[in-house]
Design a protein around this motif. Sequence first.
Motif, PDB file in Angstrom:
ATOM      1  N   ALA A  45       0.813  -1.219   0.000  1.00  7.91           N
ATOM      2  CA  ALA A  45       0.000   0.000   0.000  1.00  7.91           C
ATOM      3  C   ALA A  45       0.849   1.272   0.000  1.00  7.91           C
ATOM      4  O   ALA A  45       0.335   2.363  -0.255  1.00  7.91           O
ATOM      5  CB  ALA A  45      -0.936  -0.001   1.199  1.00  7.91           C
ATOM      6  N   ASP A  46       2.137   1.148   0.301  1.00  8.81           N
ATOM      7  CA  ASP A  46       3.029   2.317   0.317  1.00  8.81           C
ATOM      8  C   ASP A  46       3.606   2.548  -1.065  1.00  8.81           C
ATOM      9  O   ASP A  46       4.263   1.669  -1.620  1.00  8.81           O
ATOM     10  CB  ASP A  46       4.173   2.102   1.319  1.00  8.81           C
ATOM     11  CG  ASP A  46       3.692   2.070   2.745  1.00  8.81           C
ATOM     12  OD1 ASP A  46       2.620   2.641   3.015  1.00  8.81           O
ATOM     13  OD2 ASP A  46       4.383   1.476   3.596  1.00  8.81           O
ATOM     14  N   MET A  47       3.381   3.732  -1.604  1.00  9.36           N
ATOM     15  CA  MET A  47       3.865   4.035  -2.941  1.00  9.36           C
ATOM     16  C   MET A  47       5.249   4.676  -2.894  1.00  9.36           C
ATOM     17  O   MET A  47       5.610   5.343  -1.928  1.00  9.36           O
ATOM     18  CB  MET A  47       2.893   4.974  -3.659  1.00  9.36           C
ATOM     19  CG  MET A  47       1.513   4.379  -3.901  1.00  9.36           C
ATOM     20  SD  MET A  47       1.549   2.944  -5.011  1.00  9.36           S
ATOM     21  CE  MET A  47       1.240   1.600  -3.861  1.00  9.36           C
ATOM     22  N   PHE A  48       6.017   4.464  -3.965  1.00  7.84           N
ATOM     23  CA  PHE A  48       7.354   5.068  -4.099  1.00  7.84           C
ATOM     24  C   PHE A  48       7.411   5.731  -5.476  1.00  7.84           C
ATOM     25  O   PHE A  48       8.127   5.304  -6.360  1.00  7.84           O
ATOM     26  CB  PHE A  48       8.421   3.993  -3.952  1.00  7.84           C
ATOM     27  CG  PHE A  48       9.820   4.527  -3.726  1.00  7.84           C
ATOM     28  CD1 PHE A  48      10.067   5.881  -3.553  1.00  7.84           C
ATOM     29  CD2 PHE A  48      10.896   3.655  -3.673  1.00  7.84           C
ATOM     30  CE1 PHE A  48      11.345   6.355  -3.343  1.00  7.84           C
ATOM     31  CE2 PHE A  48      12.181   4.107  -3.469  1.00  7.84           C
ATOM     32  CZ  PHE A  48      12.409   5.472  -3.300  1.00  7.84           C
ATOM     33  N   ASN A  49       6.631   6.784  -5.617  1.00  9.54           N
ATOM     34  CA  ASN A  49       6.463   7.427  -6.922  1.00  9.54           C
ATOM     35  C   ASN A  49       7.764   8.005  -7.477  1.00  9.54           C
ATOM     36  O   ASN A  49       7.971   8.039  -8.687  1.00  9.54           O
ATOM     37  CB  ASN A  49       5.397   8.519  -6.837  1.00  9.54           C
ATOM     38  CG  ASN A  49       4.020   7.945  -6.544  1.00  9.54           C
ATOM     39  OD1 ASN A  49       3.675   6.878  -7.040  1.00  9.54           O
ATOM     40  ND2 ASN A  49       3.242   8.636  -5.723  1.00  9.54           N
ATOM     41  N   ALA A  50       8.664   8.449  -6.592  1.00  9.88           N
ATOM     42  CA  ALA A  50       9.921   9.045  -7.048  1.00  9.88           C
ATOM     43  C   ALA A  50      10.780   8.043  -7.803  1.00  9.88           C
ATOM     44  O   ALA A  50      11.602   8.436  -8.641  1.00  9.88           O
ATOM     45  CB  ALA A  50      10.700   9.600  -5.852  1.00  9.88           C
ATOM     46  N   ALA A  51      10.612   6.758  -7.535  1.00  5.69           N
ATOM     47  CA  ALA A  51      11.424   5.724  -8.186  1.00  5.69           C
ATOM     48  C   ALA A  51      10.652   4.975  -9.259  1.00  5.69           C
ATOM     49  O   ALA A  51      11.170   4.020  -9.835  1.00  5.69           O
ATOM     50  CB  ALA A  51      11.937   4.737  -7.136  1.00  5.69           C
ATOM     51  N   CYS A  52       9.435   5.427  -9.559  1.00  2.75           N
ATOM     52  CA  CYS A  52       8.560   4.638 -10.420  1.00  2.75           C
ATOM     53  C   CYS A  52       8.671   4.977 -11.907  1.00  2.75           C
ATOM     54  O   CYS A  52       8.397   4.131 -12.752  1.00  2.75           O
ATOM     55  CB  CYS A  52       7.111   4.821  -9.981  1.00  2.75           C
ATOM     56  SG  CYS A  52       6.003   3.562 -10.640  1.00  2.75           S
ATOM     57  N   ALA A  61       1.987   0.102 -19.208  1.00  2.00           N
ATOM     58  CA  ALA A  61       1.427   0.958 -18.164  1.00  2.00           C
ATOM     59  C   ALA A  61       0.533   0.193 -17.199  1.00  2.00           C
ATOM     60  O   ALA A  61       0.539   0.444 -15.990  1.00  2.00           O
ATOM     61  CB  ALA A  61       0.661   2.114 -18.799  1.00  2.00           C
ATOM     62  N   ASP A  62      -0.247  -0.758 -17.711  1.00  3.56           N
ATOM     63  CA  ASP A  62      -1.166  -1.495 -16.837  1.00  3.56           C
ATOM     64  C   ASP A  62      -0.466  -2.554 -16.000  1.00  3.56           C
ATOM     65  O   ASP A  62      -1.088  -3.216 -15.169  1.00  3.56           O
ATOM     66  CB  ASP A  62      -2.285  -2.130 -17.660  1.00  3.56           C
ATOM     67  CG  ASP A  62      -1.756  -3.123 -18.699  1.00  3.56           C
ATOM     68  OD1 ASP A  62      -0.520  -3.157 -18.914  1.00  3.56           O
ATOM     69  OD2 ASP A  62      -2.575  -3.866 -19.268  1.00  3.56           O
ATOM     70  N   GLN A  63       0.846  -2.712 -16.189  1.00  2.00           N
ATOM     71  CA  GLN A  63       1.607  -3.697 -15.423  1.00  2.00           C
ATOM     72  C   GLN A  63       2.563  -3.036 -14.427  1.00  2.00           C
ATOM     73  O   GLN A  63       3.297  -3.719 -13.721  1.00  2.00           O
ATOM     74  CB  GLN A  63       2.416  -4.592 -16.368  1.00  2.00           C
ATOM     75  CG  GLN A  63       1.556  -5.412 -17.311  1.00  2.00           C
ATOM     76  CD  GLN A  63       2.388  -6.203 -18.308  1.00  2.00           C
ATOM     77  OE1 GLN A  63       3.576  -5.944 -18.496  1.00  2.00           O
ATOM     78  NE2 GLN A  63       1.768  -7.190 -18.946  1.00  2.00           N
ATOM     79  N   ILE A  64       2.550  -1.704 -14.376  1.00  2.09           N
ATOM     80  CA  ILE A  64       3.488  -0.989 -13.509  1.00  2.09           C
ATOM     81  C   ILE A  64       3.007  -1.034 -12.060  1.00  2.09           C
ATOM     82  O   ILE A  64       1.846  -0.758 -11.761  1.00  2.09           O
ATOM     83  CB  ILE A  64       3.649   0.475 -13.973  1.00  2.09           C
ATOM     84  CG1 ILE A  64       4.369   0.509 -15.328  1.00  2.09           C
ATOM     85  CG2 ILE A  64       4.425   1.287 -12.945  1.00  2.09           C
ATOM     86  CD1 ILE A  64       4.512   1.892 -15.906  1.00  2.09           C
TER      87      ILE A  64
END
Length: 205
Positions: A45-52, A61-64
Amino acid sequence: MNLLKQTPPARRRYGLAAFIGLIAGIVSSFVKWGAEHPLPPRSPADMFNAACSPETLIRAADQIDCSRNFLNPPYIFLRDYLGIADPNSAVYTFAGHAFNSVGVTHIIFSIVFAVGYCIVVERFPIFKLWQGLLAGALAQLFVHMITFPLMGLTPPLLELPAYEHISEIVGHLIWFWSIEIIRRDLRNRITKEPDADVPLSSAFR
């Protein structure tokens, strides 16, 4: 106070220490892995958008998956520092399960630290304090709490959840305790030299 009291030079066995560290590193990697099952360090549940964002170059895109559970430190290190396009691709399969580069990195990481620890304590016994727990706490501090955030392998320290710190410190303490148990037993058996504990009181003489 003599925190860096050294062993007698004639007693040091660096080659043997490295060999024992190799064995201890392999075995203890499974110990640390096991500690993460009852105490998972990262949540889906914790996102890491800076590394995504680099993931768009690897998969559709649908598999990220931008969760920190997926974008764990070994994965990001392999992807961003070693240039491995997909660190989760299989290195080999066993019983239908894939073992990937992240898993290999986990074992290599353990070996490097175990060999380093075994060599260092040949000269500086203070790091054996509390049967290796001191070294485990220092590894948690300098690796997970300082180095990883600075390298961008995790979010900034203050953004990490409490359960990650709990999981990592427990895992590191058990990990280094297992390294020290293996190191001491094998060294004693091979050299026939007793390897005494380091009492807390003696560390400050």
